[in-house]
Write a protein that holds these residues in place. Structure first.
Motif, PDB file in Angstrom:
ATOM      1  N   MET A 258       0.846  -1.461   0.139  1.00 18.25           N
ATOM      2  CA  MET A 258       0.037   0.090   0.087  1.00 18.25           C
ATOM      3  C   MET A 258       0.692   1.327  -0.019  1.00 18.25           C
ATOM      4  O   MET A 258       0.265   2.369  -0.275  1.00 18.25           O
ATOM      5  N   MET A 259       2.072   1.141   0.538  1.00 16.75           N
ATOM      6  CA  MET A 259       2.844   2.334   0.622  1.00 16.75           C
ATOM      7  C   MET A 259       4.037   2.288  -0.205  1.00 16.75           C
ATOM      8  O   MET A 259       4.405   1.225  -0.290  1.00 16.75           O
ATOM      9  N   GLU A 260       4.802   3.399  -0.462  1.00 19.73           N
ATOM     10  CA  GLU A 260       5.968   3.596  -1.309  1.00 19.73           C
ATOM     11  C   GLU A 260       6.702   4.582  -0.569  1.00 19.73           C
ATOM     12  O   GLU A 260       6.480   5.413   0.073  1.00 19.73           O
ATOM     13  N   ALA A 261       8.141   4.485  -0.810  1.00 17.88           N
ATOM     14  CA  ALA A 261       9.109   5.162   0.066  1.00 17.88           C
ATOM     15  C   ALA A 261       9.108   6.573  -0.528  1.00 17.88           C
ATOM     16  O   ALA A 261       8.858   6.826  -1.792  1.00 17.88           O
ATOM     17  N   CYS A 262       9.216   7.677   0.197  1.00 17.85           N
ATOM     18  CA  CYS A 262       9.323   9.158  -0.333  1.00 17.85           C
ATOM     19  C   CYS A 262      10.351   9.872   0.595  1.00 17.85           C
ATOM     20  O   CYS A 262      10.744   9.389   1.585  1.00 17.85           O
ATOM     21  N   ASP A 263      10.889  10.914   0.187  1.00 13.25           N
ATOM     22  CA  ASP A 263      11.619  11.825   1.083  1.00 13.25           C
ATOM     23  C   ASP A 263      10.840  12.289   2.087  1.00 13.25           C
ATOM     24  O   ASP A 263       9.459  12.539   1.954  1.00 13.25           O
ATOM     25  N   SER A 264      11.485  12.545   3.404  1.00 11.80           N
ATOM     26  CA  SER A 264      10.704  13.028   4.441  1.00 11.80           C
ATOM     27  C   SER A 264      11.501  13.874   5.248  1.00 11.80           C
ATOM     28  O   SER A 264      12.869  13.830   5.629  1.00 11.80           O
ATOM     29  N   GLU A 265      10.666  14.964   5.784  1.00 16.43           N
ATOM     30  CA  GLU A 265      11.318  15.909   6.848  1.00 16.43           C
ATOM     31  C   GLU A 265      11.302  15.325   8.214  1.00 16.43           C
ATOM     32  O   GLU A 265      10.149  15.011   8.684  1.00 16.43           O
ATOM     33  N   TRP A 266      12.339  15.332   8.887  1.00 17.04           N
ATOM     34  CA  TRP A 266      12.323  15.131  10.281  1.00 17.04           C
ATOM     35  C   TRP A 266      12.623  16.166  11.034  1.00 17.04           C
ATOM     36  O   TRP A 266      13.545  16.972  10.737  1.00 17.04           O
ATOM     37  N   ARG A 267      12.003  16.505  12.044  1.00 16.52           N
ATOM     38  CA  ARG A 267      12.399  17.737  13.228  1.00 16.52           C
ATOM     39  C   ARG A 267      14.086  17.216  13.383  1.00 16.52           C
ATOM     40  O   ARG A 267      14.114  16.289  14.002  1.00 16.52           O
ATOM     41  N   GLY A 268      14.542  18.234  13.316  1.00 17.95           N
ATOM     42  CA  GLY A 268      16.148  18.267  13.642  1.00 17.95           C
ATOM     43  C   GLY A 268      16.843  17.752  12.712  1.00 17.95           C
ATOM     44  O   GLY A 268      17.943  18.260  12.513  1.00 17.95           O
ATOM     45  N   LEU A 269      16.551  16.670  11.824  1.00 19.80           N
ATOM     46  CA  LEU A 269      17.404  15.865  11.117  1.00 19.80           C
ATOM     47  C   LEU A 269      17.346  16.580   9.677  1.00 19.80           C
ATOM     48  O   LEU A 269      18.100  16.275   8.676  1.00 19.80           O
ATOM     49  N   GLY A 270      16.270  17.439   9.356  1.00 20.75           N
ATOM     50  CA  GLY A 270      15.927  17.713   8.156  1.00 20.75           C
ATOM     51  C   GLY A 270      15.314  16.818   7.186  1.00 20.75           C
ATOM     52  O   GLY A 270      14.883  15.801   7.664  1.00 20.75           O
ATOM     53  N   MET A 271      15.599  17.211   5.790  1.00 27.18           N
ATOM     54  CA  MET A 271      15.111  16.119   4.751  1.00 27.18           C
ATOM     55  C   MET A 271      15.825  14.925   4.656  1.00 27.18           C
ATOM     56  O   MET A 271      17.227  15.119   4.231  1.00 27.18           O
ATOM     57  N   ILE A 272      15.503  13.734   4.857  1.00 25.06           N
ATOM     58  CA  ILE A 272      16.382  12.615   4.697  1.00 25.06           C
ATOM     59  C   ILE A 272      15.614  11.704   3.488  1.00 25.06           C
ATOM     60  O   ILE A 272      14.459  11.419   3.574  1.00 25.06           O
ATOM     61  N   PRO A 273      16.411  11.536   2.329  1.00 27.68           N
ATOM     62  CA  PRO A 273      15.971  10.811   1.421  1.00 27.68           C
ATOM     63  C   PRO A 273      15.231   9.616   1.588  1.00 27.68           C
ATOM     64  O   PRO A 273      15.904   8.785   2.422  1.00 27.68           O
ATOM     65  N   ALA A 274      14.218   8.969   0.890  1.00 29.61           N
ATOM     66  CA  ALA A 274      13.656   7.759   0.983  1.00 29.61           C
ATOM     67  C   ALA A 274      13.379   7.342   2.514  1.00 29.61           C
ATOM     68  O   ALA A 274      13.454   6.043   2.804  1.00 29.61           O
ATOM     69  N   SER A 275      13.013   8.351   3.399  1.00 30.49           N
ATOM     70  CA  SER A 275      13.004   8.024   4.808  1.00 30.49           C
ATOM     71  C   SER A 275      11.581   7.919   5.352  1.00 30.49           C
ATOM     72  O   SER A 275      11.085   7.672   6.555  1.00 30.49           O
ATOM     73  N   GLY A 276      10.721   8.290   4.469  1.00 28.47           N
ATOM     74  CA  GLY A 276       9.160   8.541   4.574  1.00 28.47           C
ATOM     75  C   GLY A 276       8.242   7.337   3.941  1.00 28.47           C
ATOM     76  O   GLY A 276       8.793   6.548   2.999  1.00 28.47           O
ATOM     77  N   LEU A 277       7.139   7.463   4.225  1.00 27.73           N
ATOM     78  CA  LEU A 277       6.132   6.452   3.190  1.00 27.73           C
ATOM     79  C   LEU A 277       5.005   7.450   2.823  1.00 27.73           C
ATOM     80  O   LEU A 277       4.579   8.369   3.554  1.00 27.73           O
ATOM     81  N   GLN A 278       4.405   6.960   1.633  1.00 28.69           N
ATOM     82  CA  GLN A 278       3.399   7.767   1.155  1.00 28.69           C
ATOM     83  C   GLN A 278       2.159   6.708   0.606  1.00 28.69           C
ATOM     84  O   GLN A 278       2.745   5.501  -0.024  1.00 28.69           O
ATOM     85  N   LEU A 279       1.146   6.859   0.485  1.00 28.00           N
ATOM     86  CA  LEU A 279       0.381   5.778  -0.240  1.00 28.00           C
ATOM     87  C   LEU A 279       0.484   5.749  -1.730  1.00 28.00           C
ATOM     88  O   LEU A 279       0.975   6.663  -2.428  1.00 28.00           O
ATOM     89  N   ARG A 280       0.618   4.574  -2.026  1.00 30.82           N
ATOM     90  CA  ARG A 280       0.864   4.440  -3.591  1.00 30.82           C
ATOM     91  C   ARG A 280      -0.307   4.920  -4.481  1.00 30.82           C
ATOM     92  O   ARG A 280      -1.475   5.151  -3.743  1.00 30.82           O
ATOM     93  N   PRO A 281      -0.117   5.057  -5.533  1.00 32.69           N
ATOM     94  CA  PRO A 281      -1.019   5.986  -6.712  1.00 32.69           C
ATOM     95  C   PRO A 281      -2.315   5.172  -6.336  1.00 32.69           C
ATOM     96  O   PRO A 281      -3.373   5.826  -6.581  1.00 32.69           O
ATOM     97  N   GLU A 282      -2.382   3.975  -6.408  1.00 33.05           N
ATOM     98  CA  GLU A 282      -3.722   3.370  -6.415  1.00 33.05           C
ATOM     99  C   GLU A 282      -4.554   3.626  -5.362  1.00 33.05           C
ATOM    100  O   GLU A 282      -5.928   3.366  -5.423  1.00 33.05           O
ATOM    101  N   TRP A 283      -3.853   4.002  -4.339  1.00 30.78           N
ATOM    102  CA  TRP A 283      -4.738   4.323  -2.977  1.00 30.78           C
ATOM    103  C   TRP A 283      -4.811   6.004  -2.843  1.00 30.78           C
ATOM    104  O   TRP A 283      -5.252   6.314  -1.725  1.00 30.78           O
ATOM    105  N   LYS A 284      -4.600   6.755  -3.852  1.00 26.48           N
ATOM    106  CA  LYS A 284      -4.597   8.160  -3.639  1.00 26.48           C
ATOM    107  C   LYS A 284      -5.741   8.876  -3.350  1.00 26.48           C
ATOM    108  O   LYS A 284      -6.046   9.890  -2.921  1.00 26.48           O
ATOM    109  N   ASN A 285      -7.093   7.953  -3.580  1.00 30.83           N
ATOM    110  CA  ASN A 285      -8.364   8.388  -2.887  1.00 30.83           C
ATOM    111  C   ASN A 285      -8.275   8.749  -1.529  1.00 30.83           C
ATOM    112  O   ASN A 285      -9.065   9.259  -1.026  1.00 30.83           O
ATOM    113  N   PHE A 286      -7.493   8.183  -1.074  1.00 33.45           N
ATOM    114  CA  PHE A 286      -7.345   8.028   0.381  1.00 33.45           C
ATOM    115  C   PHE A 286      -6.040   8.904   1.129  1.00 33.45           C
ATOM    116  O   PHE A 286      -6.018   8.842   2.044  1.00 33.45           O
TER     117      PHE A 286
END
Ligand code: SF4
Length: 351
Positions: A258-286
């Motif tokens: 259901m999810m794929e990796a994405c860049d993500s901002e961490w308080r204190g650590l800043g943007m860390i590439p591929a450290s976050g998750l987002q819903l895959r396009p097929e679940w975009k309605n949610f």
């Protein structure tokens, strides 16, 4: 107790900790629950001067950036969405206000204990648009995914997630060098397994997986101290009753579906590439960001707050000028004082 020498094997964990006279060592409690338990159980008082415990980025509320709170407030106040969230997030300051402040301005903010509760609320209130604030690490992500699956099965078009879920491995990479030994969070490793932590030894990163009871924490610390004196990078799983090398395949497969990796901002650590998750396009309605076209938020923390430094182990909460004065659990200035797992909250409560 791991692969220790025979003399150490005869000692109890407490004896090893109290009598440690090896080189100075900085051990990072990656997990906020470890920080609280080590304080609560009085383990800090046993540590000799050359053992320093520093807090890390393992409190999900603490590492969630200000911009996420601003996004949630935008949904609540500008789009009239009912926000369902864990209680801790309600008092985390955003750029202008917290969700509690938004509630005073008429926003609908509901505290729930799980994403399943939020989905249930959406099902029972078809006239409301409902968004669950999905934060946390590998342990909490599967429950958010399951709630979306349930919403699909229930045919809901009024339920979505505002996702800020993160994955720990990339944070370990980003924190390399900030501690001599990581105390890895047992509940995260129960999902992810231990392969990555084992592989990190090849990059010079040492760590032990720790459980949460007094005995488990003491054992993990003692093993860390014994192994540290051997002078080579090491990894030991000190929580084998729960953590395996492969982790939970079921949870991993659900999240991967259901999810794929994405860049993500961490308080204190800043943007860390591929450290976050987002819903895959097929679940975009949610996906609330897509559904409501949430604009990009800059997110400005209070300049007095040193949460960023605390989360990287660069300073202790008590080094922050407003700790215990302007910033208390009753009137928090930063997320680390709000959350039940936050380092500032632990220091305030126990030190
Ligand atoms: Fe931020 Fe308060 Fe902690 Fe200071 S004491 S770092 S202001 S949360």
């Amino acid at each position: 107790m791991g692969d220790t020498n025979s003399e150490d094997k005869k000692k109890t964990a407490r004896e090893i900790i109290e009598n440690y006279n090896g080189p100075k060592v900085r051990i990072m409690e990656v997990c906020g629950t470890h920080t609280h338990e080590i304080f609560r159980l009085g383990i800090r008082k046993l540590l000799p001067g050359q053992v320093e415990l520093i807090s890390g980025p393992g409190c999900p509320v603490c590492v969630t950036p200000v911009s996420f709170i601003d996004e949630a407030i935008y949904l609540a106040l500008e789009k009239g969405v009912t926000i369902c969230t864990f209680g801790d997030l309600v008092r985390v300051p955003g750029t202008k206000m917290s969700l509690a402040g938004a509630r005073e301005q008429g926003a609908k903010i509901r505290i729930v204990y799980s994403p399943a509760d939020a989905e249930k609320y959406a099902k029972e209130h078809p006239d409301e648009q409902v968004t669950f604030l999905s934060v946390g690490f590998e342990t909490t992500t599967p429950a958010g995914c399951l709630s979306v699956k349930a919403a699909k099965e229930d045919g809901l078009d009024n339920y979505s997630l505002l996702v800020a879920n993160k994955t720990m491995p990339q944070a370990y990479e980003a924190l390399k060098g900030s501690a001599d030994v990581f105390l890895y969070p047992g509940h995260v490793n129960a999902i992810t397994g231990t392969r990555l932590c084992e592989a990190l030894t090849e990059e010079g990163v040492s760590g032990v997986v720790a459980g949460f009871t007094a005995r488990e924490l003491m054992t993990a610390l003692a093993v860390a101290l014994v192994k540290f004196q051997e002078g080579k990078p090491f990894f030991v799983n000190c929580y084998p009753r729960v953590v395996t090398q492969d982790g939970s395949k079921e949870a991993q497969e659900l999240v991967d579906e259901m999810m794929e990796a994405c860049d993500s901002e961490w308080r204190g650590l800043g943007m860390i590439p591929a450290s976050g998750l987002q819903l895959r396009p097929e679940w975009k309605n949610f996906d609330a960001r897509i559904k409501y076209q949430v604009p990009k938020m800059e997110g400005k923390p209070n300049p007095a707050c040193r949460c960023g430094d605390v989360l990287q182990g660069k300073c202790k909460p008590s080094d922050c000028k407003v700790f215990g004065k302007g910033c208390t659990p009753q009137h928090p200035i930063g997320a680390c004082m709000v959350s039940g797992e936050g380092a500032c909250s632990a220091y305030y409560q126990y030190s």
